[in-house]
Design an enzyme around this catalytic site. Structure first.
Site, short mmCIF file in Angstrom:
data_model
loop_
_atom_site.label_atom_id
_atom_site.label_comp_id
_atom_site.label_asym_id
_atom_site.label_seq_id
_atom_site.Cartn_x
_atom_site.Cartn_y
_atom_site.Cartn_z
N HIS A 62 -63.25 18.26 -44.12
CA HIS A 62 -62.44 18.44 -45.38
C HIS A 62 -62.58 17.78 -46.46
CE1 HIS A 62 -59.94 21.24 -43.31
NE2 HIS A 62 -59.37 20.57 -42.62
N ILE A 74 10.42 11.97 -35.95
CA ILE A 74 9.42 11.58 -36.27
C ILE A 74 8.25 12.26 -35.67
CG2 ILE A 74 7.78 9.63 -36.07
CD1 ILE A 74 10.21 7.73 -36.39
N ASP A 77 -55.01 25.49 -40.98
CA ASP A 77 -55.68 25.55 -42.07
C ASP A 77 -55.81 27.06 -42.30
OD1 ASP A 77 -56.39 22.75 -42.39
OD2 ASP A 77 -58.06 22.95 -41.22
N PHE A 110 13.78 9.55 -32.94
CA PHE A 110 12.63 9.62 -32.45
C PHE A 110 11.88 11.21 -32.50
CE2 PHE A 110 9.74 10.34 -28.47
CZ PHE A 110 9.08 9.37 -28.55
N GLN A 112 5.25 14.94 -37.16
CA GLN A 112 3.72 14.63 -36.94
C GLN A 112 3.37 16.12 -36.34
OE1 GLN A 112 3.74 11.35 -34.44
NE2 GLN A 112 1.53 11.13 -34.82
N HIS A 116 -63.74 17.03 -37.81
CA HIS A 116 -62.90 18.20 -38.58
C HIS A 116 -62.40 17.57 -40.07
CE1 HIS A 116 -59.92 21.42 -38.62
NE2 HIS A 116 -59.26 20.37 -39.70
N GLU A 117 -61.67 16.57 -40.14
CA GLU A 117 -61.08 16.11 -41.19
C GLU A 117 -62.27 15.42 -42.23
OE1 GLU A 117 -58.11 16.25 -41.55
OE2 GLU A 117 -57.24 16.66 -39.71
#
Ligand code: ADP
Ligand code: MG
Ligand code: ZN
Length: 640
Positions: free
Chosen positions: A454, A153, A526, A150, A157, A450-451
């Site tokens: 553009h 092992i 912008d 035991f 580990q 605004h757009e």
């Protein structure tokens, strides 16, 4: 493809099993576990075998004495303290006596006479062999063994975990072995990048057949630097080289060298090169090398000694190995401008390969590669998608395909349609639509105007890119957007185009100022973009009338090959002149935008109203509005 012959002794697997943390460990843990269980099984079975001997019928020593007296016993065998008595009828019974007393004394004590004993065949054997000890010790040995196994092992580990804790100094490189076909990438998986592929196939050739090169006295470069925008496939190409050559491929990212502990980076580099040399032929791939390879002594961010030591170690290692070692280093970066000049010196990363963003044809190829395993509807036309995605990197195109598939799946369709792909272009470009963000009526109206501003400017100005789509559905951080695309792909931009771009950007600002008599925070982006553009025109491209053709700032950014960030290359006076020129460009563009908006006010109103109404205007609809208002839309056919 022929694989390079490898010496059995140092095949990559052997070397790395215990070198790479976490790799060998898992296997050995399971190994131990199995061994442990086997040992337990063995011990238990021996124990039960021995104890099964004792399941013979027992008889007390006094009864045995009575039987001897009665003459029922044929034979007695004494082994240490245990007695096996065979009766006349063949039955064997066992008994025990004290260890110290002799058998005859014991029987005499029960009144057996010498005569009576004479009739019995008595044999005494003192057993001292292994079995004797095992029999006697097994009750103690068994639990002790159990505990020992035991602990064994467990300790394996813990040792594994402990090893990991002590493995900082080891390289964190991930290894792709040549026979790993699952992860294997070849040049076929990389579309475009012709120049890079050519350069790299030389390397592949060398790795496959180094002798050919050595015999003729050719020196193969040690280091290759892949430079290109993020997502252009640098990592992919490096993996393809390994896949083509069929050699071990160690990959590590620059940031993994430098992690938490001082001195670790340098030792990781050492370890990595050692491993690679052991496995040669091999490729070491250092991704994002700018994380360690920045200019040293820049004083930016207080200087990072750890990083510098790591970089020094890389330089030392690269100088330290011979060209005969068959180890090739490939590095990738998207910031070649910040790299330390020492890295770029001959003998180090002296081969530099630039990977450009894919052009239209390459984009189509990339889309094809990533459309494998995706069922398409009949209407899908990848050429159109490739046309609509200038500036997309390979990674962008990959995620476009993925988004399209997700869209189709979400709407429970079995096939990806062209419309899914088109919607995904916008999604990849600007982030998902923000349906949840609701503009107030006033906000919506102002955004629409605004757009529209553009869009009008972009349609009127001869050198601006045509409008593909206008929308006031907010995307990412923008409330609305005008989607412009160049008619043809451009590598060069002219002064006139820049000026028109700036005018288009300012048109939104003009609309807010002249129509609403007020300015919102809307046009701030912008303004930023257009001012930066104007400044570049003056300081980088020599496009100003008064300053003339001088490049006053490096193209790559603020630290070009070791110059500090505050070093201006021009005087205060020139600085003032630059500012003056920039504001002149901006002022001229603003005036132009004001004239356009005034002149095309009816068109502006129509577009804005339509936008408020429908929120989105697609290209076809927009062009019919233009035609109705006497403006010729920009199309490929109408040019030249
Ligand atoms: P980089 O390292 O240049 O940032 P990657 O190599 O990580 O970019 O590319 C990311 C992903 O984009 C790749 O895994 C691949 O799916 C896709 N990709 C990029 N360029 C190409 C290309 N030329 N051909 C095919 N796929 C590509
Ligand atoms: Mg990468
Ligand atoms: Zn705007």
């Amino acid at each position: 493809m022929p694989k390079p012959k490898q010496n059995k002794k140092d095949s990559p697997k052997k070397v790395f099993l215990d070198k790479i943390p976490g790799r060998g460990m898992k296997n050995s843990f399971f190994g131990n576990f199995v061994i442990g269980v086997l040992v337990l099984f063995f011990v238990v079975s021996i124990y039960s075998l021995i104890s099964s001997n004792k399941s013979k019928e027992e008889i007390s020593i006094s009864d045995l004495a009575l039987s001897v007296k009665a003459g029922q016993i044929k034979e007695i065998r004494v082994t240490n303290s245990s007695i096996d008595a065979t009766f006349q009828d063949g039955i064997i019974k066992t008994s025990k006596k004290e260890d110290s007393a002799s058998f005859t004394d014991t029987l005499a004590a029960y009144g057996v006479t010498a005569d009576q004993l004479d009739k019995v065949k008595v044999s005494v054997n003192q057993e001292t062999g292994f079995l004797y000890w095992l029999i006697n010790l097994s009750p103690i040995l068994f639990p002790v063994l159990f505990i020992a196994v035991f602990i064994w092992i467990m300790s394996r580990q813990i040792k594994g975990a402990g090893m990991q804790a002590f493995s900082f100094g080891q390289s964190r490189a991930r290894l792709t072995e040549p026979d790993d076909t699952k992860q294997r990438v070849t040049f076929k998986d990389v579309a475009g990048c012709k120049e890079a592929k050519e350069e790299l196939s030389e390397i592949v050739d060398f790795l496959k057949n180094p002798k050919k090169f050595f015999e003729i006295g050719a020196r193969i470069p040690k280091g290759i630097l892949l430079m290109g925008a993020p997502g252009t496939g640098k990592t992919l190409l490096a993996r393809a080289v390994a896949g083509e050559a069929g050699v071990a491929f160690f990959s590590i990212s620059g940031s993994e060298f430098v992690e938490m502990f001082v001195g670790v980076g340098a030792s990781r580099v050492r370890d990595l090169f050692q491993m690679a040399k052991k496995t040669a032929p091999a490729i070491i791939f250092m991704d994002e090398i700018d994380a360690v390879g920045r200019v040293r002594g820049g004083g930016l961010g207080g200087g990072n000694d750890e990083r510098e030591q790591t970089l020094n170690q890389i330089l030392v290692e690269m100088d330290g190995f011979e060209p005969t070692e068959k180890v090739i280093i490939i590095a990738a970066t998207n910031r070649p401008d910040v790299l330390d000049p020492a890295l770029l010196r001959p003998g180090r990363f002296d081969r530099r390969v630039t990977i450009d963003l894919p052009d239209r044809n390459d984009r189509e190829e990339i889309l094809k590669i990533h459309s494998k395993e995706k069922p398409f509807a009949e209407d899908v036309n990848l050429i159109v998608i490739a046309e609509r995605t200038p500036g997309f990197s390979g990674a962008d195109l990959y995620s476009l395909m993925n988004e399209a598939a997700i869209l189709a799946a979400r709407e429970n369709r079995k096939k990806v349609s062209q419309f899914d792909l088109i919607r995904s272009i916008e999604k990849v470009m600007m982030g998902p639509e923000r349906k949840s963000h609701i503009l107030s009526r006033k906000e919506k109206e102002m955004t629409a105007y605004h757009e529209a501003g553009h869009a009008v400017a972009a349609s009127v100005l001869p050198y601006a890119d045509p409008v593909h789509k206008i929308s006031i559905i907010s995307r990412g951080r923008a409330l609305g957007y005008v989607f412009k695309l160049p008619i043809e792909e451009k590598k060069l931009q002219s002064k006139k185009e820049f000026l028109d771009d700036i005018t288009v950007a300012l048109a939104g600002y003009v609309v807010e100022k002249n129509i609403y008599g007020d300015i919102t925070t809307g046009p701030s982006n912008d303004l930023q973009v257009s001012t930066a553009l104007a400044r570049d025109m003056v300081t980088k491209y020599g496009m100003s009338e008064n300053l003339g053709p001088v490049a006053l700032e490096g193209v790559g950014g603020k630290t070009l090959f070791g110059r500090g960030i505050n070093e201006k290359e021009y005087s205060e006076q020139v600085g003032a002149l630059i500012d003056k020129e920039v504001s002149k460009i901006m002022k001229d563009a603003l005036d132009k935008a004001e004239i356009i908006i005034k002149e095309h006010r009816p068109l502006l109103d129509i577009i804005a109203k339509r936008l408020i109404d429908k929120e989105t205007i697609e290209r076809d609809e927009f062009e019919s509005i233009l035609v109705a208002n006497g403006i010729q839309p920009k199309r490929k056919e109408n040019l030249s």
